[in-house]
Scaffold this motif. Structure first.
Motif, PDB file in Angstrom:
ATOM      1  N   GLN A  31       0.832  -1.200   0.000  1.00 34.46           N
ATOM      2  CA  GLN A  31       0.000   0.000   0.000  1.00 34.46           C
ATOM      3  C   GLN A  31       0.871   1.256   0.000  1.00 34.46           C
ATOM      4  N   ALA A  32       1.913   1.260   0.836  1.00 33.54           N
ATOM      5  CA  ALA A  32       2.797   2.415   0.920  1.00 33.54           C
ATOM      6  C   ALA A  32       3.563   2.636  -0.385  1.00 33.54           C
ATOM      7  N   LEU A  33       3.950   1.544  -1.026  1.00 32.31           N
ATOM      8  CA  LEU A  33       4.684   1.648  -2.289  1.00 32.31           C
ATOM      9  C   LEU A  33       3.761   1.917  -3.469  1.00 32.31           C
ATOM     10  N   ARG A  34       2.465   1.937  -3.209  1.00 34.81           N
ATOM     11  CA  ARG A  34       1.436   2.305  -4.195  1.00 34.81           C
ATOM     12  C   ARG A  34       1.406   1.356  -5.393  1.00 34.81           C
ATOM     13  N   VAL A  35       1.422   0.055  -5.083  1.00 33.86           N
ATOM     14  CA  VAL A  35       1.227  -0.951  -6.122  1.00 33.86           C
ATOM     15  C   VAL A  35      -0.256  -0.928  -6.502  1.00 33.86           C
ATOM     16  N   PRO A  36      -0.605  -0.619  -7.758  1.00 37.29           N
ATOM     17  CA  PRO A  36      -2.010  -0.387  -8.121  1.00 37.29           C
ATOM     18  C   PRO A  36      -2.940  -1.573  -7.931  1.00 37.29           C
ATOM     19  N   GLU A  37      -2.418  -2.795  -8.177  1.00 36.68           N
ATOM     20  CA  GLU A  37      -3.291  -3.970  -8.101  1.00 36.68           C
ATOM     21  C   GLU A  37      -2.541  -5.128  -7.440  1.00 36.68           C
ATOM     22  N   LEU A  38      -3.168  -5.726  -6.431  1.00 34.89           N
ATOM     23  CA  LEU A  38      -2.576  -6.831  -5.690  1.00 34.89           C
ATOM     24  C   LEU A  38      -3.533  -8.013  -5.677  1.00 34.89           C
ATOM     25  N   TRP A  39      -3.053  -9.171  -6.147  1.00 38.67           N
ATOM     26  CA  TRP A  39      -3.838 -10.403  -6.079  1.00 38.67           C
ATOM     27  C   TRP A  39      -3.357 -11.222  -4.899  1.00 38.67           C
ATOM     28  N   ARG A  40      -4.310 -11.700  -4.080  1.00 37.79           N
ATOM     29  CA  ARG A  40      -3.983 -12.541  -2.930  1.00 37.79           C
ATOM     30  C   ARG A  40      -4.714 -13.882  -3.078  1.00 37.79           C
ATOM     31  N   TYR A  41      -3.945 -14.938  -3.217  1.00 34.93           N
ATOM     32  CA  TYR A  41      -4.524 -16.274  -3.397  1.00 34.93           C
ATOM     33  C   TYR A  41      -4.297 -17.101  -2.135  1.00 34.93           C
ATOM     34  N   GLU A  42      -5.402 -17.567  -1.563  1.00 39.05           N
ATOM     35  CA  GLU A  42      -5.318 -18.340  -0.324  1.00 39.05           C
ATOM     36  C   GLU A  42      -6.521 -19.263  -0.214  1.00 39.05           C
ATOM     37  N   ASP A  43      -6.270 -20.515   0.203  1.00 37.13           N
ATOM     38  CA  ASP A  43      -7.348 -21.491   0.410  1.00 37.13           C
ATOM     39  C   ASP A  43      -8.242 -21.610  -0.825  1.00 37.13           C
ATOM     40  N   SER A  44      -7.614 -21.677  -1.999  1.00 34.53           N
ATOM     41  CA  SER A  44      -8.317 -21.859  -3.280  1.00 34.53           C
ATOM     42  C   SER A  44      -9.229 -20.691  -3.633  1.00 34.53           C
ATOM     43  N   LYS A  45      -8.953 -19.512  -3.059  1.00 38.95           N
ATOM     44  CA  LYS A  45      -9.741 -18.323  -3.376  1.00 38.95           C
ATOM     45  C   LYS A  45      -8.804 -17.186  -3.783  1.00 38.95           C
ATOM     46  N   PRO A  74      -8.823 -19.424  -9.656  1.00 35.94           N
ATOM     47  CA  PRO A  74      -8.813 -20.560  -8.724  1.00 35.94           C
ATOM     48  C   PRO A  74      -9.251 -21.865  -9.382  1.00 35.94           C
ATOM     49  N   ARG A  75     -10.208 -21.786 -10.312  1.00 36.85           N
ATOM     50  CA  ARG A  75     -10.697 -23.000 -10.974  1.00 36.85           C
ATOM     51  C   ARG A  75      -9.577 -23.701 -11.737  1.00 36.85           C
ATOM     52  N   PHE A  76      -8.798 -22.930 -12.461  1.00 36.24           N
ATOM     53  CA  PHE A  76      -7.723 -23.546 -13.241  1.00 36.24           C
ATOM     54  C   PHE A  76      -6.523 -23.935 -12.378  1.00 36.24           C
ATOM     55  N   VAL A  77      -6.294 -23.227 -11.291  1.00 42.21           N
ATOM     56  CA  VAL A  77      -5.241 -23.640 -10.361  1.00 42.21           C
ATOM     57  C   VAL A  77      -5.580 -25.002  -9.770  1.00 42.21           C
ATOM     58  N   GLU A  78      -6.833 -25.168  -9.346  1.00 40.06           N
ATOM     59  CA  GLU A  78      -7.264 -26.453  -8.797  1.00 40.06           C
ATOM     60  C   GLU A  78      -7.223 -27.544  -9.863  1.00 40.06           C
ATOM     61  N   GLN A  79      -7.600 -27.198 -11.070  1.00 31.80           N
ATOM     62  CA  GLN A  79      -7.581 -28.170 -12.168  1.00 31.80           C
ATOM     63  C   GLN A  79      -6.178 -28.691 -12.420  1.00 31.80           C
ATOM     64  N   SER A  80      -5.183 -27.825 -12.248  1.00 33.59           N
ATOM     65  CA  SER A  80      -3.794 -28.230 -12.486  1.00 33.59           C
ATOM     66  C   SER A  80      -3.333 -29.306 -11.510  1.00 33.59           C
ATOM     67  N   GLN A  81      -3.997 -29.396 -10.341  1.00 37.10           N
ATOM     68  CA  GLN A  81      -3.618 -30.395  -9.344  1.00 37.10           C
ATOM     69  C   GLN A  81      -3.994 -31.810  -9.764  1.00 37.10           C
ATOM     70  N   THR A  82      -4.981 -31.921 -10.644  1.00 35.04           N
ATOM     71  CA  THR A  82      -5.412 -33.253 -11.088  1.00 35.04           C
ATOM     72  C   THR A  82      -5.079 -33.502 -12.562  1.00 35.04           C
ATOM     73  N   LEU A  83      -5.232 -32.453 -13.379  1.00 31.59           N
ATOM     74  CA  LEU A  83      -4.998 -32.607 -14.808  1.00 31.59           C
ATOM     75  C   LEU A  83      -3.531 -32.455 -15.180  1.00 31.59           C
TER      76      LEU A  83
END
Length: 216
Positions: free
Chosen positions: A143-157, A187-196
């Protein structure tokens, strides 16, 4: 006062260590001693230093998400420069952070050929990605460094945070990828990569993106 050296410190995978009252000079010295080729990630927030060691599961998710973003950019013909887990820091703000992945998109042209980043001159990355729990130390730094967009991936979300008026707000859409259902599809494709598996998943995702482009 007891003084310990970094080689005496062992952080198990999936854990983090938080150190308080760390000066900027000490933070810089730690970065220098640890070097660039390491698995650990650091975040520095006004005297608080956090060291975390990711799990293999974290690393796999990080790589897949980065690959998915690259496919999106390629298929949408959006130019970018990737900077991975580069250390983004500013001494005058006393903040520093190392994302799991980072992309210059809107500001890609001025970052071509850059080998070192000086945030007093260069812009922050347009998109940063963090996998697993993102602590307050890390959030404060982004936030302080003013990164415009941050994605947070946790628990398949996936949570998308957009910087507005100096603060992050949660958003259902990405400012980079318009109305594509990023929060749902990544998240859908990340989970798919675990099996496919990785390669079939990336091919399927590329086909999905092309279908979205045709429909629009």
């Amino acid at each position: 006062m007891v003084t310990l050296q970094l080689r005496q410190l062992s952080v198990p995978p999936g854990h983090r260590v938080i150190l308080h009252d760390v000066s900027w000079q000490e933070f810089e010295a730690i970065l220098e001693e640890l070097g660039d080729h390491r698995a650990s990630r650091l975040a520095y927030s006004q005297g608080t230093l956090e060291m975390r060691m990711p799990l293999p599961k974290h690393e796999k998710a990080k790589v897949i998400i980065g690959d998915l973003v690259k496919i999106l950019l390629e298929e949408l013909e959006i130019d970018c420069e990737t900077f991975g887990s580069t250390t983004f820091k500013r001494e005058d703000m006393a903040f520093g952070v190392e994302p799991d992945d980072s992309f210059y998109i809107q500001n890609h042209a001025q970052m071509i050929g850059k080998e070192r980043i000086d945030l007093t001159i260069d812009p922050p990355p347009d998109l940063a990605i963090e996998v697993d729990v993102t602590s307050k130390t890390q959030l404060d730094a982004y936030q302080a460094l003013r990164v415009p967009e941050l994605w947070r991936y946790e628990d398949s979300k996936l949570q998308i945070n957009i910087l507005q008026d100096g603060k992050y707000i949660e958003s259902e859409i990405s400012s980079t990828f318009g109305n594509l259902p990023i929060v749902e599809v990544i998240p859908r494709f990340v989970e798919q990569s675990q099996t496919l598996g990785r390669s079939p998943t990336l091919r399927a995702f590329r086909q999905w993106v092309r279908k979205q482009i045709i429909q629009t």
